[in-house]
Structure formats: C-alpha cells, structure tokens
Design a protein around this motif. Structure first.
Motif, PDB file in Angstrom:
ATOM      1  N   ILE A 149      38.460  83.885  74.733  1.00  0.00           N
ATOM      2  CA  ILE A 149      39.031  85.123  74.194  1.00  0.00           C
ATOM      3  C   ILE A 149      40.305  84.858  73.382  1.00  0.00           C
ATOM      4  CG2 ILE A 149      40.396  85.765  76.246  1.00  0.00           C
ATOM      5  CD1 ILE A 149      39.317  88.650  75.721  1.00  0.00           C
ATOM      6  N   ALA A 150      41.074  83.843  73.776  1.00  0.00           N
ATOM      7  CA  ALA A 150      42.310  83.526  73.039  1.00  0.00           C
ATOM      8  C   ALA A 150      41.959  83.108  71.614  1.00  0.00           C
ATOM      9  CB  ALA A 150      43.065  82.412  73.749  1.00  0.00           C
ATOM     10  N   SER A 151      40.892  82.315  71.470  1.00  0.00           N
ATOM     11  CA  SER A 151      40.480  81.848  70.139  1.00  0.00           C
ATOM     12  C   SER A 151      39.978  83.006  69.291  1.00  0.00           C
ATOM     13  CB  SER A 151      39.371  80.807  70.277  1.00  0.00           C
ATOM     14  OG  SER A 151      39.809  79.777  71.127  1.00  0.00           O
ATOM     15  N   LYS A 152      39.266  83.909  69.926  1.00  0.00           N
ATOM     16  CA  LYS A 152      38.734  85.069  69.186  1.00  0.00           C
ATOM     17  C   LYS A 152      39.885  85.928  68.686  1.00  0.00           C
ATOM     18  CE  LYS A 152      34.370  85.512  71.703  1.00  0.00           C
ATOM     19  NZ  LYS A 152      34.448  84.708  72.921  1.00  0.00           N
ATOM     20  N   LEU A 153      40.886  86.132  69.554  1.00  0.00           N
ATOM     21  CA  LEU A 153      42.030  86.972  69.164  1.00  0.00           C
ATOM     22  C   LEU A 153      42.843  86.292  68.064  1.00  0.00           C
ATOM     23  CD1 LEU A 153      43.057  88.229  72.729  1.00  0.00           C
ATOM     24  CD2 LEU A 153      42.073  89.621  70.905  1.00  0.00           C
ATOM     25  N   ARG A 154      42.974  84.962  68.144  1.00  0.00           N
ATOM     26  CA  ARG A 154      43.698  84.212  67.099  1.00  0.00           C
ATOM     27  C   ARG A 154      42.977  84.354  65.759  1.00  0.00           C
ATOM     28  NH1 ARG A 154      46.497  79.056  66.261  1.00  0.00           N
ATOM     29  NH2 ARG A 154      47.086  78.980  68.447  1.00  0.00           N
ATOM     30  N   LEU A 155      41.647  84.291  65.796  1.00  0.00           N
ATOM     31  CA  LEU A 155      40.840  84.449  64.581  1.00  0.00           C
ATOM     32  C   LEU A 155      41.101  85.825  63.942  1.00  0.00           C
ATOM     33  CD1 LEU A 155      38.423  83.774  62.657  1.00  0.00           C
ATOM     34  CD2 LEU A 155      36.904  84.575  64.458  1.00  0.00           C
ATOM     35  N   ILE A 156      41.087  86.870  64.801  1.00  0.00           N
ATOM     36  CA  ILE A 156      41.331  88.232  64.293  1.00  0.00           C
ATOM     37  C   ILE A 156      42.717  88.309  63.643  1.00  0.00           C
ATOM     38  CG2 ILE A 156      41.726  90.630  65.034  1.00  0.00           C
ATOM     39  CD1 ILE A 156      39.518  90.224  67.119  1.00  0.00           C
ATOM     40  N   ASN A 157      43.676  87.649  64.271  1.00  0.00           N
ATOM     41  CA  ASN A 157      45.059  87.682  63.799  1.00  0.00           C
ATOM     42  C   ASN A 157      45.269  86.906  62.500  1.00  0.00           C
ATOM     43  OD1 ASN A 157      47.239  89.062  64.640  1.00  0.00           O
ATOM     44  ND2 ASN A 157      47.646  87.805  66.436  1.00  0.00           N
TER      45      ASN A 157
END
Ligand code: ZN
Length: 381
Positions: A149-157
């Motif tokens: 989930i951290a990677s997904k949120l970083r991608l969105i950011n």
C-alpha cells in the motif's frame, strides 16, 4: 443501541501435545486479546480494505496513463536493450529517451526510482513505467498485487496522472497511517489513534468516491471494522466453555425439575385449603364456640383456657393459620414459623402451632392466639 458484532479468529493447534516452545507462541498469541493489540489488528484490516479498492483503481488508471504515453512516444520497441543500473549511466536509445522524457514530465516531486524498471519494457509494460514513481525494491515485481500500500500511495503522489483526483494532503495522511501501523513496535494502537487513522481512511474514500463509486462503500466498511468486537478463540478455551455450558445446562434441568415439584405441591396445598374452607364455613357460621367472649373483658387465663378446651375444634376449623401465626409476631420463633409454614394442610399447621409455640409459650401466647382468632375467625370465637 450500538450494533456491536463479533468477529472471531480461531487458532487451531496442529498438535494435541503442546511443547514449552509452542506454549510461548501461544502466550504471544494471547497478547492479541488485549484491546490495543486488537486495535492494531483492526487498523491493519482497515488498510487491507483500502488496498483492495486501490488495486482495481490503480490498475485501470495506470493502464490509461500508459496508453497516453504510448500516444506520445509511439509503440516502437527499444532499439538496443537499454538498461539502467545503480550508479551507472548508460545512454538510452532514441525510443527509451523519449519514454524517459515523458516519465519525467509526469513527475510531481520526490525521487524517481529508475533502478526499479527496465527501459526496454516501457513501450509494452505499464508496470515498468509505474515502478519509476514507487519506492526502491520493486525490480522483480510485475503486477498490481506485488506492490504494497505504501508503494501504491507513493505512485499516486508522484505521478501527475493522479492529480485530477485532488487527493492532495489526504494521500500523505493515509501514508502516515500505513507507516504508523506497520512500524508499531508492539503491534498495539491506542483507541484514539485507531479512531484518527480510520477518520483519515474514510476521508480518502470520500474524496475518491466523487470519481469512483466503489470508494463510497469504504466509509461503511471502516465503521463496521471499528465497531466490531474482535475476539481470539483458542481450542483450549472452547473446551472449557463447552464444559461450562454443559454444567449450566444440567443445573438448569435440575432447577426446572425442582420448580415443577414445588408448583405441584403449591397446587395441591391450594386445593386442600379450598376444600377445608368449604367444609369449615358452615360450622363457623353456626355460632361461636362455648367459652368465647370479648377480647377486652376476658382475662388472659380465660383466653388460654378457651384455647385449651377447644383444641380439637379449632384444629378442624381454623383455616387462616399463617395469618394468625404472623399476628403472634416474635412470640413464634423463626424456626417454629418455618415448621408451621412447611405443613401442607391447615389441620397440620394448626397441630404444629399447638404442639410448639402454644405449648411452650403458656398463657401469654395462648391469649394472643385467642385475640388473633377473634380478628380472623370472628364467627368462630
Ligand atoms: Zn532503448
């Protein structure tokens, strides 16, 4: 009423005999019976709910982002198997250079992780592009399920494509929730922290819900997780609980049987007393017994004599024995009272009254008994 539902996690032991080492593991598992540990578990489950929704969303959005880059750079393959290695800079082919420029143009802020990806795949694999906007460590990951989930949120950011969803600070706040939960040293969360973290996840769902309807249910899912009582049940506890239930059931059966007997006795007693009253009534109505007189003018000795002389008749006809016994108050010892009360018929009660309190109490008790008779059986006395 709060709708508190119960979630049960069942831990089954593979072996019947537990060794000392296994016992220590069980002790650790039992730590999760604590409220703070269960809060942590709830927090992790909340993140899983978010992760599931994000997977679908990101998979589709990265698909359309990749298509946009294809439109810009063309779908031509790499010309010389370009590769980017840590601390090494190799010139990229014309195709990969074009892709690299597009990836850079869609970058918001933070560090890009070129080492995660293979440039020669950019033209045909959307994840090789997406991984550039993620944290380090995804070199061998190739599908949405591989990314946490951290990677997904970083991608969105970090990818401008997601700007249109206007998540802004909400995304950072949820990233912080993920970090706090995943790095909690004792896998514990205080209640107020859980409430705050779930508030942030709900907010994230509400913002994305404006664009993607599936996120509208996130808030409800989080409510449900927050309000559930989460319990761990161990096989040993289940056995103990089963034994307790069996004992309670046996006790219930016994009490039910006792209550049935008592009810039957009560019905018999009521029937007998009714019959006695029906037979005694005409006698009472005839005339007072010989020797009866006014309570106030008769002496104590006269009253006692009346009680002695009419013993047989009174035993036969007095029906409200307990009311009379209560009138005698402290003159009847509690044990004697219980003995009278235990007798089923009024005849037996009267015999017990004569044999015990009246015999031992002498004139004083007999006179009081006479006064009580006068009150309750005025036609008889
Ligand atoms: Zn190339």
């Amino acid at each position: 009423m709060t709708d508190h539902l119960t979630a049960v996690l069942l831990f089954c032991s593979k072996r019947a005999n537990t060794s000392a080492r296994c016992c220590s593991g069980m002790d650790q598992l039992r730590e999760f019976e604590k409220e703070q540990n269960q809060n942590w578990l709830k927090g992790a489950v909340g993140l899983l709910c978010l992760r599931k929704l994000l997977e679908c969303f990101i998979d589709e959005e990265i698909g359309s982002f990749h298509q946009k880059l294809i439109n810009e750079c063309g779908e031509r393959p790499c010309e010389k198997s370009c590769n980017i290695q840590q601390n090494q800079s190799h010139p990229l082919c014309e195709v990969c250079s074009s892709w690299r420029a597009s990836i850079l143009a869609n970058h918001t802020s933070g560090k890009l992780m070129w080492v995660n990806s293979k440039p020669d795949q950019w033209y045909q694999d959307k994840w090789e592009v997406a991984k550039v906007y993620m944290p380090n460590g995804h070199k061998d990951h190739h599908s949405i399920g591989d990314f946490d989930i951290a990677s997904k949120l970083r991608l969105i950011n970090q990818c401008k494509h997601f700007k249109k969803f206007k998540l802004g600070a909400v995304c950072d706040k949820v990233s912080e929730v993920r970090n706090k939960i995943m790095h909690a040293p004792r896998y514990q969360l205080e209640q107020e922290d859980l409430i705050e973290y779930f508030k942030r996840i709900r907010e994230f769902g509400e913002v994305l819900g404006k664009h993607r309807p599936e996120f509208k249910s996130l808030s409800k899912d989080i409510d449900e997780i927050q309000n559930r009582d989460c319990r761990l049940i161990f096989p040993d506890d289940m056995e103990a609980q089963k034994t307790q239930i069996q004992t309670e059931k046996q006790l219930e059966d016994i009490l039910f049987a006792v209550a049935q007997v008592a009810a039957e006795q009560y019905r018999t007693r009521m029937m007998l007393e009714k019959l006695e009253r029906q037979t005694a009534q005409p006698e009472q109505e005839k005339k007072p017994l010989a020797g009866a007189g006014s309570s106030t003018t008769m002496s104590r000795a006269d009253k006692a004599k009346f009680v002695d002389d009419n013993k047989a008749t009174l035993i036969q006809h007095v029906t409200v024995v307990m009311a009379i016994t209560e009138e005698l108050g402290d003159m009847v010892h509690p044990e004697a009272y219980s003995l009278i009360d235990a007798k089923i018929t009024s005849h037996a009660k009267m015999r017990e009254l004569y044999d015990n309190p009246l015999r031992s109490g002498g004139e004083e008790v007999k006179a009081a008994f006479y006064d009580a008779l006068k009150k309750h059986h005025s036609k008889l006395v």
